[in-house]
Design a protein around this motif. Structure first.
Motif, short mmCIF file in Angstrom:
data_model
loop_
_atom_site.label_atom_id
_atom_site.label_comp_id
_atom_site.label_asym_id
_atom_site.label_seq_id
_atom_site.Cartn_x
_atom_site.Cartn_y
_atom_site.Cartn_z
N ILE A 101 2.90 51.77 18.07
CA ILE A 101 1.85 51.51 19.05
C ILE A 101 2.44 50.98 20.34
CG2 ILE A 101 -0.11 50.00 19.58
CD1 ILE A 101 -0.86 52.29 17.77
N LEU A 102 3.36 50.04 20.24
CA LEU A 102 3.96 49.46 21.46
C LEU A 102 4.76 50.51 22.22
CD1 LEU A 102 5.09 45.93 20.18
CD2 LEU A 102 3.01 46.56 21.42
N GLU A 152 5.05 54.02 26.98
CA GLU A 152 5.12 55.37 27.53
C GLU A 152 3.96 55.64 28.48
OE1 GLU A 152 5.25 58.28 24.46
OE2 GLU A 152 7.32 57.83 23.84
N LYS A 153 2.76 55.19 28.09
CA LYS A 153 1.55 55.48 28.86
C LYS A 153 1.30 54.42 29.94
CE LYS A 153 -0.60 57.75 24.87
NZ LYS A 153 -0.70 59.09 25.44
N LYS A 154 2.18 53.41 29.97
CA LYS A 154 2.07 52.33 30.95
C LYS A 154 0.69 51.69 30.92
CE LYS A 154 5.36 54.47 34.21
NZ LYS A 154 6.50 54.06 33.40
N LEU A 155 0.19 51.47 29.72
CA LEU A 155 -1.14 50.87 29.57
C LEU A 155 -1.10 49.36 29.78
CD1 LEU A 155 -2.41 52.83 26.43
CD2 LEU A 155 -3.03 53.20 28.83
N LEU A 156 0.06 48.76 29.51
CA LEU A 156 0.23 47.32 29.69
C LEU A 156 1.61 47.06 30.27
CD1 LEU A 156 -1.12 46.00 26.23
CD2 LEU A 156 -2.34 45.92 28.42
N THR A 157 1.71 45.97 30.99
CA THR A 157 3.03 45.56 31.52
C THR A 157 3.81 44.85 30.42
OG1 THR A 157 2.31 43.38 32.25
CG2 THR A 157 1.98 45.21 33.79
N GLU A 158 5.12 44.66 30.66
CA GLU A 158 5.94 43.95 29.69
C GLU A 158 5.45 42.52 29.49
OE1 GLU A 158 8.32 44.94 27.58
OE2 GLU A 158 7.84 46.97 28.27
N GLN A 159 4.98 41.91 30.56
CA GLN A 159 4.46 40.54 30.45
C GLN A 159 3.20 40.51 29.58
OE1 GLN A 159 5.83 37.58 31.50
NE2 GLN A 159 4.19 36.73 30.23
N GLN A 160 2.35 41.54 29.80
CA GLN A 160 1.14 41.61 28.98
C GLN A 160 1.48 41.85 27.51
OE1 GLN A 160 -0.79 44.72 31.31
NE2 GLN A 160 -2.39 43.27 31.95
N ILE A 161 2.47 42.69 27.27
CA ILE A 161 2.90 42.92 25.88
C ILE A 161 3.44 41.63 25.27
CG2 ILE A 161 4.59 44.10 24.42
CD1 ILE A 161 4.33 46.52 26.30
N LYS A 162 4.21 40.89 26.08
CA LYS A 162 4.76 39.62 25.60
C LYS A 162 3.63 38.65 25.27
CE LYS A 162 7.87 35.85 26.91
NZ LYS A 162 8.75 35.29 27.98
N ASP A 163 2.63 38.60 26.17
CA ASP A 163 1.49 37.72 25.92
C ASP A 163 0.73 38.17 24.67
OD1 ASP A 163 2.07 36.22 28.12
OD2 ASP A 163 0.64 37.23 29.44
N LEU A 164 0.60 39.48 24.49
CA LEU A 164 -0.11 40.03 23.34
C LEU A 164 0.56 39.62 22.04
CD1 LEU A 164 -2.21 42.05 22.10
CD2 LEU A 164 -0.43 43.79 22.34
N PRO A 210 -7.64 32.07 15.04
CA PRO A 210 -8.92 32.55 14.52
C PRO A 210 -9.75 33.31 15.54
CG PRO A 210 -8.52 30.27 13.86
CD PRO A 210 -7.44 30.63 14.84
N THR A 211 -9.64 32.94 16.84
CA THR A 211 -10.47 33.62 17.84
C THR A 211 -9.81 34.89 18.37
OG1 THR A 211 -9.48 32.20 19.54
CG2 THR A 211 -11.58 31.49 18.59
N GLY A 212 -8.46 34.94 18.30
CA GLY A 212 -7.76 36.13 18.76
C GLY A 212 -7.68 36.20 20.27
N PRO A 213 -6.89 37.15 20.80
CA PRO A 213 -6.76 37.28 22.26
C PRO A 213 -8.02 37.89 22.85
CG PRO A 213 -5.53 39.00 21.16
CD PRO A 213 -6.05 38.10 20.08
N THR A 214 -8.50 37.31 23.91
CA THR A 214 -9.69 37.85 24.56
C THR A 214 -9.38 38.41 25.95
OG1 THR A 214 -10.22 35.64 25.41
CG2 THR A 214 -11.24 36.30 23.33
N LYS A 215 -8.26 37.91 26.52
CA LYS A 215 -7.94 38.38 27.87
C LYS A 215 -6.45 38.27 28.09
CE LYS A 215 -9.07 37.71 32.74
NZ LYS A 215 -9.83 36.91 33.73
N LEU A 216 -5.85 39.24 28.72
CA LEU A 216 -4.43 39.19 29.06
C LEU A 216 -4.26 38.96 30.55
CD1 LEU A 216 -3.09 42.21 26.95
CD2 LEU A 216 -2.90 39.78 26.42
N GLN A 217 -3.13 38.34 30.91
CA GLN A 217 -2.85 38.09 32.32
C GLN A 217 -2.76 39.40 33.08
OE1 GLN A 217 -2.56 35.22 33.97
NE2 GLN A 217 -3.02 34.00 32.15
N GLU A 218 -3.35 39.43 34.26
CA GLU A 218 -3.29 40.65 35.10
C GLU A 218 -1.86 40.87 35.59
OE1 GLU A 218 -5.69 42.71 35.52
OE2 GLU A 218 -7.19 41.55 34.48
#
Length: 492
Positions: free
Chosen positions: A457-458, A463-475, A484-492
């Motif tokens: 998936i990553l 490949e599709k540039k759907l997320l930046t490396e920073q966003q992947i790191k945050d993910l 328990p709540t999970g990620p709701t928002k990633l840094q732009e």
């Protein structure tokens, strides 16, 4: 004549004299007649008959020291209670107390020889205790074994009692003493899992449901989960012990209290509580308590619950360590011995397998308890010995096996971080965490493409540039990804 030639005639001479001088005995009698008892034996005629009649399992009373101690505790409580109500003299009480204390301290256990498998609802076991304690008391007073006109197994050691109240009460006490050991070992096992959980609190892995990739978690969460399952089973053991506190001493034969003095039953429960340090109480209905096995059924269910829990965990460990090259190989179990007589290099998960086997036996023992408890007839269950054996065996297996399992397996577990990271990179399961970010439709497309292409998936996200490396790191932040709540928002 050389040394070997000399030994042969010597052995013959010794055998001749052994036959010429038979073992010294004393004569005891019961309703069936007289019988010769070894002079140095502390048991008596009824025990001797049981030794002849019940040569079944080879598992003797003495093999469970806490069970032997429980008899001494119950007999001490009974003697004190009989003295409290004015029926037993203080002189006899003193002698019986000393004998009971000696057994509680671990002496004379070799005289408790009745096979645990027996007919008669435990009469042989009770009389074994009565005879041994009577003869120990006699000897301590300076009398000879068998001088029952001074201290008698029935009239004194069994005063105001019946096997039908002594036996179940003794088993209750024995199970309580064993339960302390089981709980102690189970707590240490849970602590060992918690320690592993703390050590790997931030190490990501894929969780699995039905054997399939599910969603991310940490190795720490998995191990803390094991620990908390065990602690739940411990809680059930502690709560079920309360059923064992209720006893039927004073019930005598069927619960009507025949031959027991007024006030004896209440005094006996109080005295037993003092001796054991446990909150023993008298049953409100002695007839019900004498005929029913509810306390045993309830406790057995709790010990079975521990077995189910430990078996499930053991299977999980075997699966997590499978391979090493062709399994999932997320963890390493300590290598303890070669695993095959034909396959070089093979090492088997012997400790989880041992624990599984013990758990299977405990589950089977619980079935025995259920069947035997259901088959009691009217005012007494003649199969109590089989209930007692089943539960004591389960407890013994646990408090002996759990520390081995902990020391030889759990404390030595390590993880394979590269394997875990590779699974995280390749798993489709991570798409669930992307739902709040990319939406369900997009993540479904990603999952489908990953499965068809064999890519992770990553890898596709990059490949599709759907997320930046920073966003992947945050993910992939363990706290965000596994909260328990999970990620709701990633840094732009």
């Amino acid at each position: 004549m050389n040394k070997g030639q000399f030994l042969v005639p010597l052995v013959i001479i010794l055998l001749f004299f052994e036959g010429a001088f038979p073992q010294a005995t004393r004569t005891e009698k019961d309703l069936l007649g007289e019988k010769q008892i070894p002079a140095d034996a502390y048991y008596g005629v009824q025990t001797a008959r049981a030794l002849e009649n019940f040569q079944v399992s080879g598992m003797l009373t003495k093999f469970y020291p806490d069970y032997v101690k429980a008899y001494a505790m119950v007999k001490m409580a009974a003697a004190r209670a009989n003295t409290d109500v004015g029926r037993m003299s203080k002189e006899k009480l003193s002698a019986i107390e000393k004998a009971c204390q000696a057994v509680i301290d671990g002496k004379y256990h070799d005289q408790f020889l009745v096979d645990l498998y027996q007919g008669g609802a435990g009469t042989s076991a009770n009389m074994n205790a009565n005879e041994v304690l009577a003869n120990v008391a006699l000897e301590m007073k300076g009398n000879k074994k068998g001088e029952y006109t001074i201290i008698e197994p029935h009239d004194d050691l069994n005063m105001g009692q019946s096997t039908n109240d002594v036996y179940p009460t003794t088993i209750h006490v024995a199970l309580i003493l064993h339960n302390d050991k089981v709980v102690k070992e189970a707590k240490e096992l849970a602590a060992a899992f918690h320690k592993k959980g703390d050590a790997y609190a931030k190490t990501l892995k894929m969780g699995r449901t039905e054997g399939q990739d599910a969603v991310p978690m940490t190795v720490g969460q998995e191990f803390h989960g094991f620990a908390n399952q065990i602690e739940g089973a411990i809680d059930a053991l502690v709560k079920s012990e309360a059923y064992l506190y209720e006893i039927n001493m004073g019930a005598t034969a069927i619960g009507t209290g025949i031959t027991a003095s007024p006030g004896y039953a209440e005094k006996c429960a109080t005295r037993l509580a003092e001796i054991t340090g446990k909150p023993m109480t008298l049953s409100k209905d002695l007839i019900a308590a004498t005929s029913s096995m509810q306390a045993f059924v309830m406790y057995s269910a709790a010990i079975k619950n521990l077995a189910v829990t430990l078996s499930k965990i053991s299977k999980d460990l075997i699966f997590l360590a499978s391979g090493p090259r062709t399994g999932i190989f997320e963890i390493n179990l300590p290598p303890l011995q070669p695993g095959s007589s034909i396959m070089p290099g093979k090492v088997n998960p012997v400790m989880p397998e041992l624990m599984n086997g013990v758990c299977y036996k405990v589950m089977g023992n619980d079935a025995t308890v259920a069947i035997a408890s259901a088959d009691g007839l009217l005012q007494l269950n003649a199969y109590e010995p089989f209930v007692a054996v089943a539960i004591m065996e389960s407890q013994g297996l646990f408090f002996k096996t759990i520390p081995i399992f902990r020391k030889q397996c759990i404390e030595g577990i390590t993880i394979n971080e590269k394997v875990l990271q590779n699974y995280m990179n390749r798993s489709v399961g991570i798409v669930t965490a992307l739902n709040p970010v990319l939406g369900y439709d997009k993540t479904t497309e990603l999952a489908k493409e990953a499965l068809q292409s064999g890519k992770g998936i990553l890898e596709l996200i990059r490949e599709k540039k759907l997320l930046t490396e920073q966003q992947i790191k945050d993910l992939l932040d363990p706290v965000k990804l596994t909260s328990p709540t999970g990620p709701t928002k990633l840094q732009e």
